[in-house]
Design an enzyme around this catalytic site. Structure first.
Site, mmCIF file in Angstrom:
data_model
loop_
_atom_site.group_PDB
_atom_site.id
_atom_site.type_symbol
_atom_site.label_atom_id
_atom_site.label_comp_id
_atom_site.label_asym_id
_atom_site.label_seq_id
_atom_site.Cartn_x
_atom_site.Cartn_y
_atom_site.Cartn_z
ATOM 1 N N LYS A 109 36.020 41.098 43.552
ATOM 2 C CA LYS A 109 34.560 41.072 43.591
ATOM 3 C C LYS A 109 34.073 40.478 42.281
ATOM 4 C CE LYS A 109 31.914 44.514 42.757
ATOM 5 N NZ LYS A 109 31.146 45.780 42.815
ATOM 6 N N ASN A 167 33.434 36.263 36.223
ATOM 7 C CA ASN A 167 34.644 35.542 35.819
ATOM 8 C C ASN A 167 35.609 36.390 34.989
ATOM 9 O OD1 ASN A 167 33.648 33.099 37.026
ATOM 10 N ND2 ASN A 167 32.332 32.835 35.227
ATOM 11 N N ARG A 168 35.527 37.690 35.187
ATOM 12 C CA ARG A 168 36.403 38.631 34.497
ATOM 13 C C ARG A 168 36.224 38.618 32.973
ATOM 14 N NH1 ARG A 168 36.374 40.129 38.937
ATOM 15 N NH2 ARG A 168 38.087 40.869 40.226
ATOM 16 N N LEU A 169 35.126 38.046 32.497
ATOM 17 C CA LEU A 169 34.835 38.075 31.065
ATOM 18 C C LEU A 169 33.967 39.305 30.771
ATOM 19 C CD1 LEU A 169 34.193 34.308 30.250
ATOM 20 C CD2 LEU A 169 36.279 35.648 29.943
#
Length: 214
Positions: free
Chosen positions: A9, A191-193
């Site tokens: 997600k 973006n998983r940042l």
């Protein structure tokens, strides 16, 4: 084997920026807790995972309910003779964590646990419904029992014994307060940042703040 690699997600609801956070992690926890509560979508906002090192040397985690918190620490209540109670009394270094999916937030707290005062334990026990009080008396938490009927029969005996009478707090039941030494706030980002901000208690009892790479 079950392949879960496509479970993904995008986290896009909030951000966590140094310029907008307080110097004290308890204040930020308080802010987040009530924002999650007001936003809704979480059955028990005060549900937290407590991780301990057991007498067998293995870590173990379980979900309990946070009942109080202040500048000193985070309080929950349990049977001191339970598996987690014995683990904490043997090794007070514990970790608690909250995961609030509704706002894509997580808080991880490392701390030192100790028993609360008997007054705190008494006051909370007195506030509980009679059924919960009797449940604490009936259950030798974490001990092996023969079946469900055994537990229900113990409760029936206690209901008869204390009918119309005050129910005393068992001496082996009470609170632990976890005094934090490190608190990490995790906010999901695209973006998983993700944002990760860590508060760490210094030798001077000030909180040092740092950003961690996701």
């Amino acid at each position: 084997m079950s392949d879960l690699s496509n479970y993904r997600k995008s986290y896009e609801k909030n951000e966590l920026i140094e310029s907008s956070i307080p110097e004290d992690p308890i204040n930020l926890f308080h802010k987040w807790f009530h924002e999650v509560e007001d936003f809704g979508g979480v059955d028990e906002v005060n549900a937290m995972t407590v991780s301990t090192i057991g007498l067998d040397g293995f870590p173990k985690s379980r979900v309990v309910l946070l009942k109080k918190y202040n500048e000193e620490g985070f309080i929950f209540f349990t049977n001191y003779n339970s598996e987690k109670g014995k683990a904490i009394l043997n090794n007070p270094n514990v970790c608690i964590s909250f995961f609030w999916t509704s706002l894509e937030r997580q808080v991880i707290i490392k701390g030192i646990a100790e028993k609360t005062s008997e007054t705190i334990s008494d006051n909370y026990f007195d506030s509980r419904p009679d059924g919960s009080k009797l449940g604490a008396l009936a259950s030798a938490q974490s001990e092996v029992i023969p079946n469900r009927s055994f537990l229900e029969n113990e409760l029936k005996k206690l209901e008869q014994k204390f009918e119309g009478k005050p129910i005393p707090r068992p001496k082996n039941w009470g609170g632990f307060i976890i005094k934090p030494i490190e608190v990490e706030f995790w906010q999901g980002r695209p973006n998983r940042l993700h944002d990760r901000i860590k508060y760490k208690l210094s030798e001077n009892y000030d909180w040092n703040i740092s950003r961690l790479s996701p």
